[in-house]
Design a protein around this motif. Sequence first.
Motif, short mmCIF file in Angstrom:
data_model
loop_
_atom_site.label_atom_id
_atom_site.label_comp_id
_atom_site.label_asym_id
_atom_site.label_seq_id
_atom_site.Cartn_x
_atom_site.Cartn_y
_atom_site.Cartn_z
N UNK A 175 0.83 -1.21 0.00
CA UNK A 175 0.00 0.00 0.00
C UNK A 175 0.87 1.27 0.00
N UNK A 176 2.14 1.11 0.39
CA UNK A 176 3.05 2.25 0.38
C UNK A 176 3.08 3.02 1.68
N UNK A 226 4.59 4.28 5.22
CA UNK A 226 5.89 4.39 5.87
C UNK A 226 5.80 3.80 7.29
N UNK A 227 6.97 3.64 7.92
CA UNK A 227 7.06 2.90 9.19
C UNK A 227 6.10 3.37 10.27
N UNK A 228 6.04 4.70 10.46
CA UNK A 228 5.22 5.19 11.57
C UNK A 228 3.77 4.74 11.46
N UNK A 230 3.51 1.13 12.43
CA UNK A 230 3.67 0.98 13.88
C UNK A 230 2.39 1.31 14.63
N UNK A 231 1.57 2.18 14.04
CA UNK A 231 0.32 2.58 14.71
C UNK A 231 -0.83 1.62 14.43
N UNK A 236 5.89 -2.28 17.51
CA UNK A 236 6.80 -1.18 17.15
C UNK A 236 8.21 -1.72 16.90
N UNK A 268 9.56 -3.52 -3.58
CA UNK A 268 10.10 -2.49 -4.45
C UNK A 268 10.83 -3.08 -5.66
N UNK A 313 5.25 12.96 13.51
CA UNK A 313 4.97 11.64 14.08
C UNK A 313 6.25 10.84 14.23
N UNK A 314 6.41 10.28 15.41
CA UNK A 314 7.57 9.43 15.71
C UNK A 314 7.07 8.25 16.53
N UNK A 315 7.80 7.15 16.54
CA UNK A 315 7.42 6.08 17.47
C UNK A 315 7.66 6.55 18.91
N UNK A 338 12.28 6.36 12.39
CA UNK A 338 11.40 6.89 11.35
C UNK A 338 10.66 8.15 11.79
N UNK A 339 10.73 9.19 10.97
CA UNK A 339 9.95 10.41 11.19
C UNK A 339 8.91 10.51 10.09
N UNK A 340 7.74 11.00 10.45
CA UNK A 340 6.70 11.24 9.46
C UNK A 340 6.18 12.65 9.71
N UNK A 358 -0.23 18.56 5.71
CA UNK A 358 -1.16 18.76 4.60
C UNK A 358 -2.34 19.63 5.00
N UNK A 366 8.36 11.53 4.83
CA UNK A 366 8.84 10.56 5.82
C UNK A 366 10.31 10.28 5.53
N UNK A 384 14.06 8.46 7.59
CA UNK A 384 14.64 7.80 8.77
C UNK A 384 15.96 8.46 9.11
N UNK A 427 2.97 4.98 -5.49
CA UNK A 427 1.62 4.54 -5.09
C UNK A 427 0.64 5.67 -5.34
N UNK A 442 -2.76 7.25 -4.42
CA UNK A 442 -3.72 7.13 -3.32
C UNK A 442 -4.14 8.54 -2.91
N UNK A 501 8.06 6.34 -2.88
CA UNK A 501 8.84 5.74 -1.79
C UNK A 501 10.15 5.24 -2.37
N UNK A 521 16.01 6.34 3.38
CA UNK A 521 14.69 5.84 3.00
C UNK A 521 13.70 6.98 3.14
N UNK A 570 9.85 8.88 1.94
CA UNK A 570 8.54 8.92 1.29
C UNK A 570 8.22 10.38 1.00
#
Lengths: 308, 249
Positions: free
Chosen positions: A261-262, A264-266, A269-270, A288, A303, B53-55, B65-67, B71, B106, B108, B166, B168, B175, B222, B224
């Motif tokens: 689906x594309x 990303x990690x965050x 993780x959620x 996580x 990929x 967003x971060x873990x 990973x940072x997001x 938007x 996004x 890392x 992708x 969407x 990515x 990496x 996005x």
Amino acid sequence: MLRLVCGAILLGYCLMAQAAYDLQPKLVADNTWVLEGSTGNFSKENGGNIVNIAFIVTDTQVILIDSGPSFAYGRELAEAIRQITDKPVGTILLTHHHPDHMLGSQAFPHARVAALASTAQLMQEEGDAMAENMYRMVGDRMRGTEVVMPDSILEPGLLELDDYRLQLLQLHGHTNADLAIFDPQTGVLFAGDLVFYQRAVSTAHTPGIAVWLQDLDTLAALPWTVIVPGHGPVAGNDAPFQQMRDYLGWLDQLLTTAAARGDDMNRVMRSPVPERFAGISLAGYELIRTVSHLYPAYEQAYWQSLSE
Amino acid sequence: MYKSLLAGLLLGTCTTLLHAEETSRHTSTMWDYYHQRLLDNQEFVFDDRVQVNTPPFAEDARQVPLEIDARALPGTTRKIMLWAELNPIPQIMVVTPGEQLENLIAVRIRVEQATPIRAAFLQDDGLWHVGTGHIEAAGGGCTAPSVIRAEEGWEKHVGEIFGARHLRDNSSFLRMRISHPMDNGLSGGIPEYFVDHAQLRDESGRVLADFELFASVSENPTLTLALKGEQQARLWARDNNGNEFNARF
Ligand SMILES: [Zn+2]
């Protein structure tokens, strides 16, 4: 007078420290005992006791399966065994190199410490760093704990210890160097961390979920009557296998779908943990960690090369 | 000059008064320093429409990973800056976006210790809209030895780009992972060697967005990124040794 008070305080402290783990061996089959840890995470409160340690009392000796998270745990374990038998702990079989399973060996200076060659190598490479990490998470109760390297290398197949026979399996799913032990005398399967039950799996060192699922098939096919997981309650039915397959299958599907689906990690993780896993401790936390370790390989698999 | 400074002060005060509670999670000991150093003391607001967003914890301090999702910000974005306040190399990237770039990134990064993460978007209202995240980390991500340098023949793969596009939500999500050690000069006496510049371009070579990258970005960067609508795109990247890499989505 002052000295007396100090002495009393020290003595009290020592007693407290000695009883810290409150180990209660539970008989799970003939001559076979298990000390069940909590299904939580490493903490100062539990002193790292989140693990199942087992021992078998044979005619000549005690065979210990894993030695626990700390020197202090090992000392308490030695005392708990002495309450049950006066036979010496002659052998420690380490299921894998993770710190909660192998850091109690110092308390058994006269025992042979045995592990797979690949486990010994991982202990050599990562053992000290893992012990350090335990000091950071568990703190004081790690005091004096050091890695004891194996002095015997185990081969898969039949292991004879005096007249006691154990079937050793060399598997890979949890750390790529995993020993499972089947006892044909009692039907007890000591699965090590290849089986977690009611506790989310730790995937930090897995070579991949597919490998792990294969190992579960190998273990399930043995004529076991009792399963001792590495973490979580002992079981007399195949519920641990069912849960492991279901849970690993869910993880695999989740990561595959997310990569396609594309996401990303965050975002991955959620992801919510399905309701049917509500009884599994620490599922959100381990998710996580799992995404962090495994998702890059799922991305790579989906990929294509874009270079031109 | 004096007037705009006063306006800035007033605005700052109002923001503080209005959003005292919301801004508390934005405060840090280093904010003033970076406000001056990176944003040149320009006017800003802490804005929760800039989501960082971060873990909740960094399982691997070498690949955190940072997001960044802004938007929901109205208007046009002129500049984007990302940094990790307590990192030895704080800056992560500086983006000059074109009209087509969505405010979603996004990436890392390496983290040396627990740190606030900032994302600042300069909008056409003349304000930096600043979002804040926090990373909990045992640390050591910046000084840890390279993983890919330990792999046999890694040099042959430097600059290879894998990824996917992708479609969407009316956007094209791009990515990608660029094979590169991203040496930051802090580990094992290895000098800096990292991808420091990248551009998204359309089929005709027109620049859609420009990215200045820093060595706090993890090895094998990496990313996005997202473009509006259904967009073909190419990526051009260059490292500080002058090697250029090209990819087509
Ligand atoms: Zn383990």
